[in-house]
Scaffold this motif. Structure first.
Motif, PDB file in Angstrom:
ATOM      1  N   PRO A 102       0.510   7.383   1.601  1.00  0.00           N
ATOM      2  CA  PRO A 102       1.175   6.850   0.427  1.00  0.00           C
ATOM      3  C   PRO A 102       0.587   7.021  -0.870  1.00  0.00           C
ATOM      4  O   PRO A 102      -0.559   6.694  -0.918  1.00  0.00           O
ATOM      5  CB  PRO A 102       1.798   5.499   0.861  1.00  0.00           C
ATOM      6  CG  PRO A 102       0.493   4.997   1.642  1.00  0.00           C
ATOM      7  CD  PRO A 102      -0.034   6.070   2.512  1.00  0.00           C
ATOM      8  N   LEU A 139       4.095  10.433  -1.640  1.00  0.00           N
ATOM      9  CA  LEU A 139       3.309  10.683  -0.738  1.00  0.00           C
ATOM     10  C   LEU A 139       2.186  11.753  -1.221  1.00  0.00           C
ATOM     11  O   LEU A 139       2.510  12.337  -1.909  1.00  0.00           O
ATOM     12  CB  LEU A 139       4.050  11.283   0.553  1.00  0.00           C
ATOM     13  CG  LEU A 139       5.270  10.778   1.293  1.00  0.00           C
ATOM     14  CD1 LEU A 139       5.899  11.457   2.137  1.00  0.00           C
ATOM     15  CD2 LEU A 139       4.682   9.235   1.580  1.00  0.00           C
ATOM     16  N   ALA A 142       2.793   6.086   5.924  1.00  0.00           N
ATOM     17  CA  ALA A 142       3.906   5.840   4.750  1.00  0.00           C
ATOM     18  C   ALA A 142       5.149   5.798   5.204  1.00  0.00           C
ATOM     19  O   ALA A 142       5.273   6.156   6.444  1.00  0.00           O
ATOM     20  CB  ALA A 142       3.547   7.269   3.844  1.00  0.00           C
TER      21      ALA A 142
END
Length: 379
Positions: free
Chosen positions: A324, A239, A339
């Motif tokens: 992400p 992330l 994400a």
């Protein structure tokens, strides 16, 4: 047994495809090295170069301190077991075990075959043809055939990929027992990270023909050198985040979430505003209802997407409001949006798909990398 060293090794196929690029690798005598990576990463090519089946494009291969670049496969004292075993279908198990020994003029063939049959659990199968054997037994025959001639180096090219889970575990134990008993230098290629962690005393991670990291299993899992290694070995969600500072407090801005470090994080460099990649493994995320020691500023909210019941535990797949970051050679995801990550929960957890869950984050263990370079920030 013998040391194996690759010095700046590259392999370019005739069509121009670069299978390996400038690989430097050392395997100490009598040690087990697991070579892991996705399909097409160069694992099989590396083994074939060690065994002498493919020519080098650049670099050198040393075995037991001697350059073997100009030696044929038969002259290298290296045994290679392929994924499918490659047994002779017209020979029974005994004939397959005996064939390489007779080819080399070994005198005590019957004694060697008997010892291998006992060691590999094949005594009751010596008169069977390969087509009548299970995948696991065929691999046992292939392994026995390779080790019967007492090689210095044993190369295994994904030998467990075609067997069922229970037989795979048994064969892993057999491989370690045989390697230790014969003091072999072992290079074991696999795309299964669990297999690599279980078998390797050291693990080499390949991606796109390049060596990402070589380390012992615990070090590789806890201190990955790149986002790719964190994702491939530790199943970490990657992330985008930013380091922030307010007074003496350091924070990690992760999408709409802000997580506070306990004290000053041991990162190099440590700079406010630095964009980073956060690697969150399943064991970094804990159900907040069971983690009262975690303050509210080390928690995030997520939506449950799927629950996997694995007996002793559950794996919860969640969606987070964060950006992400791609692992490996995948295209970079668009900025913004959601994400996904995975959390480990107790087996009696009552979380259901669609629930909003609060997860505590263990910031002491999360992986942090420089977004621009991909290098680990952990000191």
């Amino acid at each position: 047994m013998a040391d194996v060293r690759l010095r700046d090794v590259s392999r370019v196929h005739p069509d121009g495809t670069r299978a390996l690029s400038h690989v430097d690798l050392f395997v100490a005598s009598g040690r087990r090295l697991a070579i892991v990576g996705p399909s097409g990463s160069g694992k099989s090519t590396l083994l074939r170069l060690v065994a002498g089946l493919d020519p080098l494009s650049e670099g050198h291969v040393e075995i037991d301190g001697e350059f073997v670049d100009d030696l044929s496969p038969a002259e290298r004292d290296v045994a290679l077991v392929f994924q499918e075993g490659a047994l002779y279908p017209f020979l029974d198990v005994e004939g397959n075990l005996a064939f390489p020994l007779r080819l080399r003029g070994v005198r005590d063939v019957d004694e060697r075959v008997g010892a291998e049959a006992r060691a590999m659990g094949l005594r009751g199968l010596l008169r069977r043809r390969p087509r009548t054997l299970s995948a696991g037994h065929r691999q046992r025959v292939a392994l026995g055939r390779a080790t019967a001639r007492l090689p210095s180096v044993l190369c295994l090219d994904e030998p467990l990929s075609d067997v069922d889970a229970r037989e795979r575990e048994r064969l892993r134990r057999e491989i370690v027992r045989v390697q230790q008993g014969m003091a072999l230098t072992l290079l074991h290629a696999t795309n299964d990270r669990t297999e690599a962690l279980a078998l390797g005393e050291e693990i080499a991670v390949l991606r796109g023909g390049r060596l990402e990291q070589v380390a012992e299993p615990t070090a590789l899992h806890e201190r990955p050198a790149s986002p790719f290694v964190a994702a491939f070995i530790g199943d970490a969600a990657l992330l985008r985040a930013t380091l922030e500072r307010e007074g003496d407090a350091w924070w990690l801005a992760l999408g709409r979430h802000r997580l506070r470090f306990s004290g000053t994080p041991p990162l190099t460099p440590l700079a406010p505003g630095l964009p980073v990649v956060v690697g969150l493994r399943p064991d970094h995320l804990v159900d907040a209802r069971l983690a009262s020691a975690y303050p509210v500023d080390r928690r995030l909210r997520a939506r449950a997407l799927a629950v996997e019941h694995l007996g002793a535990e559950q794996r919860l797949h969640v969606a987070l409001e964060a950006t992400p970051v791609a692992a490996g050679d995948e295209p970079v995801p668009p900025r913004g949006g959601q994400a996904r990550a995975v959390a480990r929960l107790p087996r009696d957890s009552r979380v259901r798909v669609g629930d909003t869950v609060e997860l505590a984050v263990d910031l002491r263990g999360v992986h942090l990398f420089d977004l621009a370079t991909g290098r680990s920030l952990r000191s």
